[in-house]
Design an enzyme around this catalytic site. Structure first.
Site, PDB file in Angstrom:
ATOM      1  N   LYS A  94     -10.832  49.514  39.176  1.00 41.00           N
ATOM      2  CA  LYS A  94     -10.871  50.438  38.036  1.00 41.00           C
ATOM      3  C   LYS A  94     -11.683  51.656  38.434  1.00 41.00           C
ATOM      4  O   LYS A  94     -12.808  51.524  38.915  1.00 41.00           O
ATOM      5  CB  LYS A  94     -11.557  49.732  36.865  1.00 41.00           C
ATOM      6  CG  LYS A  94     -10.826  49.866  35.559  1.00 41.00           C
ATOM      7  CD  LYS A  94     -11.648  49.288  34.436  1.00 41.00           C
ATOM      8  CE  LYS A  94     -11.167  47.916  34.019  1.00 41.00           C
ATOM      9  NZ  LYS A  94     -11.948  47.399  32.867  1.00 41.00           N
ATOM     10  N   ASP A 127     -14.567  46.210  38.802  1.00 44.72           N
ATOM     11  CA  ASP A 127     -14.814  47.124  37.691  1.00 44.72           C
ATOM     12  C   ASP A 127     -16.137  47.832  37.973  1.00 44.72           C
ATOM     13  O   ASP A 127     -16.170  48.847  38.655  1.00 44.72           O
ATOM     14  CB  ASP A 127     -14.828  46.314  36.391  1.00 44.72           C
ATOM     15  CG  ASP A 127     -15.039  47.154  35.153  1.00 44.72           C
ATOM     16  OD1 ASP A 127     -14.836  48.368  35.228  1.00 44.72           O
ATOM     17  OD2 ASP A 127     -15.412  46.599  34.100  1.00 44.72           O
ATOM     18  N   ASP A 179      -7.673  38.104  31.814  1.00 44.58           N
ATOM     19  CA  ASP A 179      -7.625  37.636  30.426  1.00 44.58           C
ATOM     20  C   ASP A 179      -8.377  38.541  29.469  1.00 44.58           C
ATOM     21  O   ASP A 179      -9.232  39.335  29.876  1.00 44.58           O
ATOM     22  CB  ASP A 179      -8.260  36.252  30.325  1.00 44.58           C
ATOM     23  CG  ASP A 179      -9.790  36.321  30.436  1.00 44.58           C
ATOM     24  OD1 ASP A 179     -10.282  36.845  31.452  1.00 44.58           O
ATOM     25  OD2 ASP A 179     -10.480  35.878  29.499  1.00 44.58           O
ATOM     26  N   GLY A 215      -9.979  34.471  37.120  1.00 45.83           N
ATOM     27  CA  GLY A 215      -9.056  35.607  37.139  1.00 45.83           C
ATOM     28  C   GLY A 215      -8.208  35.761  38.390  1.00 45.83           C
ATOM     29  O   GLY A 215      -7.142  36.368  38.349  1.00 45.83           O
ATOM     30  N   ASP A 232      -9.718  39.311  40.921  1.00 47.43           N
ATOM     31  CA  ASP A 232      -8.662  40.028  40.213  1.00 47.43           C
ATOM     32  C   ASP A 232      -8.936  41.526  40.148  1.00 47.43           C
ATOM     33  O   ASP A 232      -8.067  42.340  40.405  1.00 47.43           O
ATOM     34  CB  ASP A 232      -8.460  39.438  38.809  1.00 47.43           C
ATOM     35  CG  ASP A 232      -9.764  39.264  38.015  1.00 47.43           C
ATOM     36  OD1 ASP A 232     -10.847  39.659  38.508  1.00 47.43           O
ATOM     37  OD2 ASP A 232      -9.705  38.723  36.897  1.00 47.43           O
ATOM     38  N   PHE A 253      -9.087  48.318  29.338  1.00 41.78           N
ATOM     39  CA  PHE A 253      -9.170  46.869  29.514  1.00 41.78           C
ATOM     40  C   PHE A 253      -7.771  46.314  29.778  1.00 41.78           C
ATOM     41  O   PHE A 253      -6.872  46.459  28.955  1.00 41.78           O
ATOM     42  CB  PHE A 253      -9.817  46.198  28.302  1.00 41.78           C
ATOM     43  CG  PHE A 253     -10.359  44.840  28.641  1.00 41.78           C
ATOM     44  CD1 PHE A 253     -11.599  44.711  29.269  1.00 41.78           C
ATOM     45  CD2 PHE A 253      -9.618  43.695  28.381  1.00 41.78           C
ATOM     46  CE1 PHE A 253     -12.093  43.458  29.624  1.00 41.78           C
ATOM     47  CE2 PHE A 253     -10.106  42.440  28.734  1.00 41.78           C
ATOM     48  CZ  PHE A 253     -11.342  42.322  29.347  1.00 41.78           C
ATOM     49  N   VAL A 254      -7.584  45.693  30.943  1.00 41.46           N
ATOM     50  CA  VAL A 254      -6.255  45.225  31.332  1.00 41.46           C
ATOM     51  C   VAL A 254      -6.164  43.702  31.315  1.00 41.46           C
ATOM     52  O   VAL A 254      -7.165  43.005  31.505  1.00 41.46           O
ATOM     53  CB  VAL A 254      -5.861  45.754  32.732  1.00 41.46           C
ATOM     54  CG1 VAL A 254      -5.614  47.251  32.694  1.00 41.46           C
ATOM     55  CG2 VAL A 254      -6.916  45.421  33.779  1.00 41.46           C
ATOM     56  N   ARG A 279      -3.462  35.477  30.512  1.00 45.74           N
ATOM     57  CA  ARG A 279      -3.521  35.331  31.977  1.00 45.74           C
ATOM     58  C   ARG A 279      -2.148  35.092  32.588  1.00 45.74           C
ATOM     59  O   ARG A 279      -1.909  35.412  33.747  1.00 45.74           O
ATOM     60  CB  ARG A 279      -4.407  34.135  32.365  1.00 45.74           C
ATOM     61  CG  ARG A 279      -5.881  34.341  32.125  1.00 45.74           C
ATOM     62  CD  ARG A 279      -6.656  33.262  32.878  1.00 45.74           C
ATOM     63  NE  ARG A 279      -8.001  33.062  32.347  1.00 45.74           N
ATOM     64  CZ  ARG A 279      -9.064  33.783  32.677  1.00 45.74           C
ATOM     65  NH1 ARG A 279      -8.937  34.781  33.527  1.00 45.74           N
ATOM     66  NH2 ARG A 279     -10.244  33.524  32.155  1.00 45.74           N
TER      67      ARG A 279
HETATM   68  P1  IMP Z   1     -17.444  43.761  37.479  1.00 42.78           P
HETATM   69  O1  IMP Z   1     -18.552  42.835  37.788  1.00 42.78           O
HETATM   70  O2  IMP Z   1     -17.818  44.776  36.438  1.00 42.78           O
HETATM   71  O3  IMP Z   1     -16.807  44.420  38.674  1.00 42.78           O
HETATM   72  O4  IMP Z   1     -16.328  42.937  36.755  1.00 42.78           O
HETATM   73  C1  IMP Z   1     -15.550  42.085  37.430  1.00 42.78           C
HETATM   74  C2  IMP Z   1     -15.100  40.929  36.568  1.00 42.78           C
HETATM   75  O5  IMP Z   1     -14.993  41.304  35.184  1.00 42.78           O
HETATM   76  C3  IMP Z   1     -13.734  40.553  37.020  1.00 42.78           C
HETATM   77  O6  IMP Z   1     -13.824  39.423  37.846  1.00 42.78           O
HETATM   78  C4  IMP Z   1     -12.991  40.262  35.747  1.00 42.78           C
HETATM   79  O7  IMP Z   1     -13.032  38.887  35.484  1.00 42.78           O
HETATM   80  C5  IMP Z   1     -13.734  40.960  34.651  1.00 42.78           C
HETATM   81  N1  IMP Z   1     -13.074  42.217  34.201  1.00 42.78           N
HETATM   82  C6  IMP Z   1     -13.461  43.491  34.460  1.00 42.78           C
HETATM   83  N2  IMP Z   1     -12.615  44.380  33.924  1.00 42.78           N
HETATM   84  C7  IMP Z   1     -11.649  43.640  33.308  1.00 42.78           C
HETATM   85  C8  IMP Z   1     -10.452  43.992  32.584  1.00 42.78           C
HETATM   86  O8  IMP Z   1     -10.078  45.163  32.386  1.00 42.78           O
HETATM   87  N3  IMP Z   1      -9.719  42.947  32.104  1.00 42.78           N
HETATM   88  C9  IMP Z   1     -10.060  41.650  32.305  1.00 42.78           C
HETATM   89  N4  IMP Z   1     -11.157  41.272  32.988  1.00 42.78           N
HETATM   90  C10 IMP Z   1     -11.935  42.260  33.489  1.00 42.78           C
HETATM   91 MG    MG Z   2     -13.075  37.323  36.946  1.00 45.16          MG
END
Ligand code: IMP
Ligand code: MG
Length: 178
Positions: free
Chosen positions: A125, A97, A153, A38, A94, A146-147, A159
Site C-alpha cells: 500500500k 501497509d 479479511d 492473510g 498478504d 482497506f482491501v 478472505r
Molecule cells: P502493517 O503492519 O501495517 O504493514 O500491516 C500488515 C498487516 O495488516 C497485514 O498482514 C494484514 O493482515 C493487515 N492489513 C493491512 N492493511 C490491510 C488491508 O487493507 N486489508 C486487510 N488487511 C490489512
Molecule cells: Mg496479516
C-alpha cells in the site's frame, strides 16, 4: 465494494512473483514462511509456481481486533515455525501497509539463526510506510484504502474472494470511524 485486481491480474502477478523469486535463489533450497492468516491463499498459489526445492511453514501475526481497519498492538506466535537454522528463508505476507508487522517478524526470525531472511508480499500500500525496510518482492502496488479478498479479511470475512476489492464506507461496521 469495488474490484481492484481481477483473478486474471492476480494470477499473472503471482506468476511474476514466483519467477522473480526462483531467479533470485537460482536453484538453492528455500524455506517459505507464510504469515497467518492473510497469506494462506497467496502461499498456496505461489509455492506451486516456484521452481526451487521448497520447505513450507507458518508463523502467526495479529494486529487487528474486531471492527478496526487500523492496527492495534502486534502479537506474534512462532510456536508453529519449523527449524530455519542455516536456511534461506522467505517470509510471505498478504500486504505491506505500515510495514510494522513484516519488520517485527523479520527481526523475530533472526533469533533462530537463518542464513538469510527476505520477504515477499502480494500488495504494497503506497503512502503508509512507517519503517525503513521494504519488502524484497512485491506483486502489486496499490493506493491507500482497506482491501479484502485473496486471503485479506475485514473482521475475518471476505478472505475467500478470488479477486481483491476495496471496501467502501458503507461496507464498514456501523459506528466504525476510520
Ligand atoms: P502493517 O503492519 O501495517 O504493514 O500491516 C500488515 C498487516 O495488516 C497485514 O498482514 C494484514 O493482515 C493487515 N492489513 C493491512 N492493511 C490491510 C488491508 O487493507 N486489508 C486487510 N488487511 C490489512
Ligand atoms: Mg496479516
Amino acid at each position: 465494494m469495488k474490484q481492484l485486481l481481477s483473478e486474471e491480474q492476480i494470477r499473472r502477478g503471482v506468476q511474476r512473483l514466483a519467477s522473480e523469486i526462483g531467479g533470485y535463489y537460482a536453484g538453492r533450497p528455500l524455506t517459505i514462511i507464510g504469515v497467518l492468516t492473510g497469506s494462506m491463499v497467496l502461499v498456496a498459489d505461489l509455492i506451486r509456481r516456484i521452481d526451487l526445492p521448497l520447505r513450507v511453514g507458518v508463523i502467526q501475526a495479529r494486529s487487528y481486533r474486531g471492527g478496526a481497519t487500523r492496527p492495534g498492538p502486534l502479537q506474534i506466535d512462532d510456536s508453529m515455525l519449523p527449524d530455519i537454522q542455516g536456511r534461506d528463508v522467505l517470509l510471505v505476507d498478504d500486504i505491506f501497509d505500515t510495514g510494522q508487522t513484516l519488520s517485527a517478524l523479520l527481526q523475530q526470525m533472526q533469533a533462530f539463526g537463518p542464513r538469510s531472511v527476505r520477504s515477499a508480499v502480494l500488495l504494497r500500500k503506497l503512502g503508509r510506510q512507517q519503517v525503513a525496510a521494504r519488502p524484497d518482492h512485491v506483486a502489486f502496488e496499490i493506493p491507500d484504502g482497506f482491501v479484502v479478498g485473496y486471503g485479506l479479511d475485514y473482521q475475518d470475512a471476505y478472505r475467500h474472494l478470488p479477486y481483491v476489492a476495496v471496501l467502501e464506507p458503507t461496507d464498514l461496521a456501523p459506528g466504525h470511524s476510520e
